[in-house]
Design an enzyme around this catalytic site. Structure first.
Site, PDB file in Angstrom:
ATOM      1  N   SER A 101       0.824  -1.195   0.000  1.00 10.86           N
ATOM      2  CA  SER A 101       0.000   0.000   0.000  1.00 10.86           C
ATOM      3  C   SER A 101       0.868   1.259   0.000  1.00 10.86           C
ATOM      4  CB  SER A 101      -0.963  -0.047   1.192  1.00 10.86           C
ATOM      5  OG  SER A 101      -1.972   0.927   1.075  1.00 10.86           O
ATOM      6  N   ASP A 223     -10.082  -4.326  -5.906  1.00 16.75           N
ATOM      7  CA  ASP A 223      -9.495  -3.598  -4.778  1.00 16.75           C
ATOM      8  C   ASP A 223     -10.136  -2.215  -4.741  1.00 16.75           C
ATOM      9  OD1 ASP A 223      -7.940  -2.181  -2.968  1.00 16.75           O
ATOM     10  OD2 ASP A 223      -6.032  -2.945  -3.712  1.00 16.75           O
ATOM     11  N   HIS A 251      -7.589  -5.231  -0.563  1.00 21.84           N
ATOM     12  CA  HIS A 251      -6.359  -4.458  -0.595  1.00 21.84           C
ATOM     13  C   HIS A 251      -5.235  -5.093   0.215  1.00 21.84           C
ATOM     14  CE1 HIS A 251      -4.059  -0.879  -1.389  1.00 21.84           C
ATOM     15  NE2 HIS A 251      -3.923  -0.583  -0.105  1.00 21.84           N
TER      16      HIS A 251
END
Length: 271
Positions: A101, A223, A251
């Site tokens: 991320s 996602d 995610h």
């Protein structure tokens, strides 16, 4: 920030190192609101062959909260500087950096600035900009991001309980959403709110062109935080990158699909 000895830098990030001393180093960095425990289903898979390093960003997990600097850490560049200091402190030579991320962009910035320290990048669910722009789909309208941040300011714990299951994207496995919510709730709310702004209001699209480190872009099939279009955009604008789309939802494939993520990483690292 004062210059620290290598062992102080590692202590600042609660670094844990495992695996053979001769193994190529893999450095795992977690995403927003998380800590190094988010890699517990992935990192151990490489301990027989690699020197495995897990860490907590300053302000997260068991890191030294006193090292958090609201000015330095108001931009992702500050976290990238932290990573450069950490890799130098490790003294293991060029590493493969695995960032989930927001840490994917932290790794991009660190490698752009110090390519000598990074041999390869593995970017899991990267997003250089979360807000939609002309000709670019980040996944959120500007008003949606502002609403998200305002909700976090008003009721951080409620925000965490609501959003974590959405981020994980696996209603069939509610325990994963609860784990992420618990992780959010362990983070100091003031630091989390500032890190959220640093994360969701960033725009690092231009920085991708500065990177010359080979990279694997790992994208989930679905996602809500970093849609497939974003993964393709990163791949298309990151020189020397490869793209793999995992047949999974959410995610956090490091939690919800660790076997698939490990397999994709092995294929990339072994060639």
């Amino acid at each position: 920030m004062a210059v620290l000895a290598p062992d102080q830098v590692l202590a600042r990030h609660a670094v844990r190192i495992s695996g053979p001393t001769t193994g190529h180093p893999l450095v795992f960095a977690h995403g927003f609101g998380c800590d190094q425990s988010m890699w517990r289903f992935v990192a151990p898979a490489f301990e027989e062959t690699h020197r495995v390093v897990v860490l907590d960003h300053v302000g997260a997990g068991e890191s030294d909260l006193a090292a958090y600097d609201p000015q330095r850490h108001s931009r992702l560049d500050g976290y990238a500087d932290d990573m450069v200091e950490l890799v130098e402190a490790l003294g293991l030579g060029p590493v493969t950096f695995v960032g989930h991320s927001v840490s994917a962009m932290i790794g991009v910035l660190a490698a752009a600035g110090r390519p000598d320290l990074f041999e390869r990048l593995v970017l899991v669910g990267p997003s250089p900009r979360y807000v939609d722009d002309d000709g670019y789909r980040g996944g959120f309208a500007a008003a949606e991001i502002e609403e998200l941040l305002a909700t976090m300011d008003a009721n951080y714990l409620g925000w965490a309980q609501f959003l974590a299951p959405v981020i994980v994207g696996r209603p069939d496995r509610p325990e994963l959403g609860q784990e992420l919510a618990n992780s959010f709730c362990r983070t100091d709310p003031a630091i989390a709110r500032r890190f959220a702004r640093t994360t969701f209001l960033s725009d690092n699209r231009a920085d991708l062109q500065r990177v010359r480190t080979p990279a694997l872009v790992v994208q989930s099939r679905e996602d809500v935080i970093a849609p497939p279009e974003v993964g393709r955009w990163v791949h298309e604008h990151l020189p020397g990158s490869e793209l793999v789309v995992l047949d999974t939802v959410g995610h956090c494939p490091n939690l919800s699909a660790p076997e698939e993520l490990v397999a994709a990483m092995r294929r990339y690292l072994d060639h």
